[in-house]
Design an enzyme around this catalytic site. Sequence first.
Site, mmCIF file in Angstrom:
data_model
loop_
_atom_site.group_PDB
_atom_site.id
_atom_site.type_symbol
_atom_site.label_atom_id
_atom_site.label_comp_id
_atom_site.label_asym_id
_atom_site.label_seq_id
_atom_site.Cartn_x
_atom_site.Cartn_y
_atom_site.Cartn_z
ATOM 1 N N HIS A 264 0.884 -1.143 -0.006
ATOM 2 C CA HIS A 264 -0.075 0.071 0.132
ATOM 3 C C HIS A 264 0.911 1.420 -0.076
ATOM 4 C CE1 HIS A 264 -3.884 2.121 1.121
ATOM 5 N NE2 HIS A 264 -2.933 3.057 1.702
ATOM 6 N N GLU A 265 1.840 1.376 1.030
ATOM 7 C CA GLU A 265 2.646 2.566 1.112
ATOM 8 C C GLU A 265 3.719 2.723 -0.066
ATOM 9 O OE1 GLU A 265 1.718 4.406 3.261
ATOM 10 O OE2 GLU A 265 0.708 3.385 4.290
ATOM 11 N N HIS A 268 1.723 4.664 -2.560
ATOM 12 C CA HIS A 268 1.745 6.144 -2.334
ATOM 13 C C HIS A 268 3.093 6.544 -2.939
ATOM 14 C CE1 HIS A 268 -1.743 6.820 -0.259
ATOM 15 N NE2 HIS A 268 -1.665 5.772 0.669
ATOM 16 N N GLU A 294 -4.721 7.768 -2.704
ATOM 17 C CA GLU A 294 -5.343 6.666 -2.410
ATOM 18 C C GLU A 294 -5.572 5.549 -3.560
ATOM 19 O OE1 GLU A 294 -4.983 6.299 1.157
ATOM 20 O OE2 GLU A 294 -5.671 4.480 1.257
#
Lengths: 497, 497
Positions: A264-265, A268, A294
């Site tokens: 997930h990160e 980003h 997101e």
Amino acid sequence: MSAYHSLVNQFARLHKLSHASTFLSWDQQVMMPPGGAEGRAQALAELHQIHHELLTAEYLGDWFEGALQEGLSEDQQANLREMHRLWQQATCLQGDLVQAQSLAASRCEHAWREQRGNNDWAGFLPNFKEVVRLAREEAQARQAAAEGDFATPYDALLDLYSSGDTSASIAEVFDGLKAQLPGLIDEVIERQRRTPNVDLSGHYNIQEQQRLSHSVMEVLGFDFSKGRLDISSHPFSTGVRGDHRITTRYRESDFIEALMGTVHETGHASYEAGLPEAWAGQPAGEARSMSIHESQSLLFEKQLLLSKPFVRFLTPIIHQHFPTLKEVDHDQFWQAMSRVHRGFIRVEADEVTYPMHIVLRYEIESALINGEMEAEDIPDAWADKMQAYLGLDTHGNYKDGCLQDIHWPSGAFGYFPSYTLGALNAAQLFSAMHRDLPALDAHLREGNVSSLRQWLGSRIWSKGSFLSSKELITQATGEATNPDYFIRHIRNRYLDM
Amino acid sequence: MSAYHSLVNQFARLHKLSHASTFLSWDQQVMMPPGGAEGRAQALAELHQIHHELLTAEYLGDWFEGALQEGLSEDQQANLREMHRLWQQATCLQGDLVQAQSLAASRCEHAWREQRGNNDWAGFLPNFKEVVRLAREEAQARQAAAEGDFATPYDALLDLYSSGDTSASIAEVFDGLKAQLPGLIDEVIERQRRTPNVDLSGHYNIQEQQRLSHSVMEVLGFDFSKGRLDISSHPFSTGVRGDHRITTRYRESDFIEALMGTVHETGHASYEAGLPEAWAGQPAGEARSMSIHESQSLLFEKQLLLSKPFVRFLTPIIHQHFPTLKEVDHDQFWQAMSRVHRGFIRVEADEVTYPMHIVLRYEIESALINGEMEAEDIPDAWADKMQAYLGLDTHGNYKDGCLQDIHWPSGAFGYFPSYTLGALNAAQLFSAMHRDLPALDAHLREGNVSSLRQWLGSRIWSKGSFLSSKELITQATGEATNPDYFIRHIRNRYLDM
């Protein structure tokens, strides 16, 4: 120097101050010993103060007027527009309102940390009413200053996080979800009841989990000469061009949570790393909005990592790091990573149920800010909606209900929708990518994400803030955010349809 | 608000900006990936610029005048004096000189990094002549601005690092060393030739070395809730009240180097942690000078760690971490840690020969800045002095001679004396402490440093910058810095006299 270039210099200075705050905050969350808290808070407040002074200096008003006469290029105009938006956001509030909000929020959040554990809604309410009162005042002031840009006060708060998303567009999208998702949740859970539950509980050495995270980040294109992976109690991603810092937390009993968090990160960080080089340090070179940000993290975590071809690629890597799992095949890993269940807690929710947690919060916070609901009414509204959307009873259970999130106690209204807009955009982008890249699944099965990165890089990352989020999604996928892609994704993935 | 309190607020702001730079620099040296270098340099330059603007703002001149009329307490007067010193240091140079120096120094230092390895004095000289020319200009400007405070231009540079130390006082002290130390070095080396050389070479796991460093720091009173120990290529100590960061480097073949480095930096950090709480963030609350700072680190490293009682205490701890050494007893550890030899390189020198490296540099740099020597003459002067003080030949060997240190290429003149003044002050303080604390050796043998910390805390650490360095040493020990204590320490330790 032209007025526009004076503005460029001023925003370059602001960017350098933000650089300082960014890494001091990272240090605070990742490295700082407890004894440093007081001094760090003061130093950050000083930087914030200087940043505010530079952003709200009176001469900027003249420069903005001057720049309008200067025959700027289209890109420069976009940069000017973003500068102006930031300037207006910073100047439109009275100093005493900002101060009152800061005090009320820190009092409310501080008390909430105990009240939540004690299920103490009655104790929480008086502090929170003050936070809401001031947030309404802020929203009205922002709406008034924007002279018709915002249809409701709540829209003015949305703009702080997800410029371009409006309550009108969100309501339409969320109505689509409300119509289809609750029934779909029933179907998915019913289907999963008939498949065996793969139990991966065990003991997973944390250093080995870190190595696995590191390997997967490299596969996903994270460049460790331009970033770090560390540990913090809440995973996050921050940094600047050339120095992207992401964090994960590890539990010994479960390696999947950390892996999903890392990916997930990494999404980003990939967005940040792909922003337009030539506009580094300028507002037009920044990420578009939280709902786009997101969409990138969720595309990496939910669309890519959980895709069957990628899980297939990943399986031997997991085996290598955790040889005790070598009897678990890719189908079983996929099943273990894709369990769906109804739960009270948003941050623990899977991708299928998550949007309903957000729809509920969106409906409550927008009504609250627009004066259509009072803080007293939240628990009942919460319980009703929780029952309707997820079939769960939260009457009297504030702890696992309306007291669970930090956002409201800390005064952040308008942030929640970006999570689900991000999920919908991620599904839509992944679908468009598959249309444009017929070999994508074959590439993912080999752990080759270069075409995926190239597609996102040219359509999203390199666009910075030159387009509105609606234009960005429309140009990348052919239409504005449409919940049907997400619904189709859920059907495909969980119901093989 | 009174003028004095306006100044207090201004310096509190400056302190917060320094806090930011401090931790961004720590991050740069300890955590930052290479890709972050460019952005970090820009952010630090911006903070430096804002700091400079706040420190040199015109209104400060009025405040300083006003504060003189305000009937301040003695402590406030001391604080005002320190503020004024910092303000004068910052305002007395023309901006174009500062800029020219910064350019010349970075050009010279950058080229030096290669030239040093190539023994290329001829290539180095033209860049270095420019650095010297500008440093002379700086020294003269600082001397002129201080209106008679400094006897020579070089004294004005000394004041930047070690306020209160003058060339007159240094010359007297260094003359004492020159008279006695070279002969003493002969005696010590002769004596050690007759004792067996203990060979501790081996393979020492780095994680285990880290644990040993950690244990020893805790014994020495380092509070890990208010600080960290990390790794960097050059060991250093930095931080603020409540958050003290020290670094060490480890080599697998040798655990003593890292241990001594850790203890050295723990001395620096202990001083910082013991500064007067009530004056945190104000100039009077800062450490007095580099020569006092170095006295604390060297007291910890050379006086305390290498003392026989403490080595006795330490021996079972070393055995615990490195069981392969359990046949080595405390006498043998002590011998291994106390070997003396003549060498070319300052940073590798032991405590006995180190001062002669400094006397040599002091004599050259003071003559250079005061215009009594030219850069061209350095290699010959170096070779002559090296021969006279340490009996070593450096003719034509610039690499291991005058090109070895970063100080001069980077434009830092006046820093070197603080190393040896620190060593002398450390010996003098340790001697006074033994006089005041008859049970000290018994305590050290038990690893109990609380009386030592209390003694230093009340006499040095808590005094901040309220006293001059001369007053500080005089009040703590009964007299100003006197080289006899150091000479006696060397005789006692190495010749059992």
